[in-house]
Structure formats: structure tokens, C-alpha cells
Design a protein around this motif. Sequence first.
Motif, PDB file in Angstrom:
ATOM      1  N   UNK A  56      30.433 106.026   8.772  1.00 54.85           N
ATOM      2  CA  UNK A  56      29.019 105.984   8.403  1.00 54.85           C
ATOM      3  C   UNK A  56      28.691 107.086   7.392  1.00 54.85           C
ATOM      4  N   UNK A  57      29.265 108.283   7.590  1.00 55.24           N
ATOM      5  CA  UNK A  57      29.038 109.393   6.654  1.00 55.24           C
ATOM      6  C   UNK A  57      29.619 109.079   5.284  1.00 55.24           C
ATOM      7  N   UNK A  58      30.821 108.479   5.267  1.00 57.34           N
ATOM      8  CA  UNK A  58      31.440 108.092   3.999  1.00 57.34           C
ATOM      9  C   UNK A  58      30.544 107.091   3.266  1.00 57.34           C
ATOM     10  N   UNK A  59      30.049 106.072   3.981  1.00 57.37           N
ATOM     11  CA  UNK A  59      29.208 105.049   3.355  1.00 57.37           C
ATOM     12  C   UNK A  59      27.932 105.666   2.786  1.00 57.37           C
ATOM     13  N   UNK A  60      27.322 106.589   3.525  1.00 56.74           N
ATOM     14  CA  UNK A  60      26.107 107.250   3.042  1.00 56.74           C
ATOM     15  C   UNK A  60      26.409 108.106   1.813  1.00 56.74           C
ATOM     16  N   UNK A  61      27.525 108.828   1.840  1.00 51.78           N
ATOM     17  CA  UNK A  61      27.889 109.663   0.689  1.00 51.78           C
ATOM     18  C   UNK A  61      28.273 108.817  -0.515  1.00 51.78           C
ATOM     19  N   UNK A  62      28.891 107.656  -0.286  1.00 49.93           N
ATOM     20  CA  UNK A  62      29.219 106.746  -1.388  1.00 49.93           C
ATOM     21  C   UNK A  62      27.936 106.269  -2.060  1.00 49.93           C
ATOM     22  N   UNK A  63      26.945 105.924  -1.274  1.00 52.97           N
ATOM     23  CA  UNK A  63      25.667 105.473  -1.826  1.00 52.97           C
ATOM     24  C   UNK A  63      25.011 106.595  -2.635  1.00 52.97           C
ATOM     25  N   UNK A  64      25.008 107.819  -2.104  1.00 51.76           N
ATOM     26  CA  UNK A  64      24.440 108.973  -2.821  1.00 51.76           C
ATOM     27  C   UNK A  64      25.193 109.234  -4.120  1.00 51.76           C
ATOM     28  N   UNK A  65      26.520 109.184  -4.049  1.00 50.30           N
ATOM     29  CA  UNK A  65      27.343 109.421  -5.239  1.00 50.30           C
ATOM     30  C   UNK A  65      27.083 108.348  -6.287  1.00 50.30           C
ATOM     31  N   UNK A  66      26.977 107.103  -5.852  1.00 50.07           N
ATOM     32  CA  UNK A  66      26.699 106.008  -6.779  1.00 50.07           C
ATOM     33  C   UNK A  66      25.375 106.190  -7.485  1.00 50.07           C
ATOM     34  N   UNK A  67      24.365 106.604  -6.749  1.00 49.25           N
ATOM     35  CA  UNK A  67      23.049 106.848  -7.345  1.00 49.25           C
ATOM     36  C   UNK A  67      23.124 107.988  -8.354  1.00 49.25           C
TER      37      UNK A  67
ATOM     38  N   UNK B 291      42.151  97.511  -6.369  1.00 50.07           N
ATOM     39  CA  UNK B 291      41.445  97.669  -7.644  1.00 50.07           C
ATOM     40  C   UNK B 291      39.958  97.746  -7.323  1.00 50.07           C
ATOM     41  N   UNK B 292      39.321  98.814  -7.806  1.00 47.87           N
ATOM     42  CA  UNK B 292      37.880  98.994  -7.636  1.00 47.87           C
ATOM     43  C   UNK B 292      37.254  98.797  -8.997  1.00 47.87           C
ATOM     44  N   UNK B 293      36.381  97.803  -9.117  1.00 53.57           N
ATOM     45  CA  UNK B 293      35.667  97.560 -10.364  1.00 53.57           C
ATOM     46  C   UNK B 293      34.189  97.840 -10.123  1.00 53.57           C
ATOM     47  N   UNK B 294      33.534  98.356 -11.150  1.00 54.36           N
ATOM     48  CA  UNK B 294      32.118  98.712 -11.028  1.00 54.36           C
ATOM     49  C   UNK B 294      31.557  98.936 -12.416  1.00 54.36           C
ATOM     50  N   UNK B 295      30.273  99.193 -12.468  1.00 55.88           N
ATOM     51  CA  UNK B 295      29.637  99.589 -13.721  1.00 55.88           C
ATOM     52  C   UNK B 295      29.132 101.007 -13.558  1.00 55.88           C
ATOM     53  N   UNK B 296      29.368 101.809 -14.571  1.00 58.60           N
ATOM     54  CA  UNK B 296      28.889 103.188 -14.592  1.00 58.60           C
ATOM     55  C   UNK B 296      27.932 103.317 -15.764  1.00 58.60           C
ATOM     56  N   UNK B 297      26.655 103.448 -15.455  1.00 62.70           N
ATOM     57  CA  UNK B 297      25.599 103.439 -16.475  1.00 62.70           C
ATOM     58  C   UNK B 297      25.737 102.195 -17.355  1.00 62.70           C
ATOM     59  N   UNK B 298      26.049 101.058 -16.721  1.00 67.35           N
ATOM     60  CA  UNK B 298      26.153  99.786 -17.416  1.00 67.35           C
ATOM     61  C   UNK B 298      27.507  99.487 -18.032  1.00 67.35           C
ATOM     62  N   UNK B 299      28.401 100.473 -18.108  1.00 67.29           N
ATOM     63  CA  UNK B 299      29.726 100.264 -18.690  1.00 67.29           C
ATOM     64  C   UNK B 299      30.709  99.801 -17.612  1.00 67.29           C
TER      65      UNK B 299
END
Length: 156
Positions: free
Chosen positions: A72-83, A114-122
Motif C-alpha cells: 500500500x505504501x509503494x502504491x501511494x508513493x508511486x502515485x505521488x512520484x507520478x504526479x 517492460x514499463x511504458x508510460x508518458x512523462x509530460x506527454x512524451x
Amino acid sequence: MRILIGTMVLAAMAGAPVAAAEDASVATPLRQFVDAFNKGDLKGAMASYASGDIAIVDDFAPYVWTGPKAAQSWAADLAKSGTATGVTEGAVKIGAPTRTEVAGNFAYAIVPARYTYKEHGKAMTEEGQMTFALKGGAKAWKVSGWTWTGPVPHGR
């Protein structure tokens, strides 16, 4: 001597299907965790974890989470880091285990990831592997810990 060798070969062949079945069941909670994570289903992701102490190592601060509420702490920190870093649309894809070890009620598995995502739209990609520790057994494996390992992410 031939009888002894023949008996050993037959015993090894007879044991192979059991090991394969154990290996396949070890991958089930890994896929359940990743599928739930990709859907944003926190409750479903948490259901793949064992009760008691959990250990997680990932590539964002504080890098390690331990204890009964580690997931649960990891998930919360992931959300904070993503923001904080502008990360959106995260998705993980894992492959078939490249290594699986089963010893009684404990298991260990390594999967390509493989982790895919957008970072500031990139669009970004992070290739690596996840190593999982599990406990329980073939009918009810649960994740007791995992690590993410990989090089620095790159643009797609």
C-alpha cells in the motif's frame, strides 16, 4: 549400472510434468498483480500479495518498502512520484518466467518486464526484469516480495 541409469532417467522424466505445473502456477499471481495494476485496480493488485511482511524494491524514492503495509505504501508513493514527475498512462507487460524455483511452500521467479508510460506527454519505455518471491503453494501462491531492475528509461 544400466538399470540404475535407466531408473534415474525414468524418475527424472516422471518428475518433469509436476515441475512444469508448479512453474505455471507460480506465474498466476504475477500476472494477476500486473493485470490489476494496468487497470488501476488497487484492490485487485493488493489481493495478489501474501499476508504479513512484504518487501518491494523499485527505482523511485524511497526505493525500498517493507512490512505488512509495504504494498500500500509503494502504491501511494508511486502515485505521488507520478504526479511530481508528470508520469501518466503507466502500463507493465511481463513475459514468461525466465527462471522459476520452487522449494516446498516458497517460490522465486524472474520475468522480463517492460514499463511504458508518458512523462509530460512524451512516450517512454523502461525495459527490465522483475524478480518475485512467493509463498503458499501450487493452489494459492501469493507475492511476498518483488524487485524491479533495469537500465534508465528511454523515449519510444
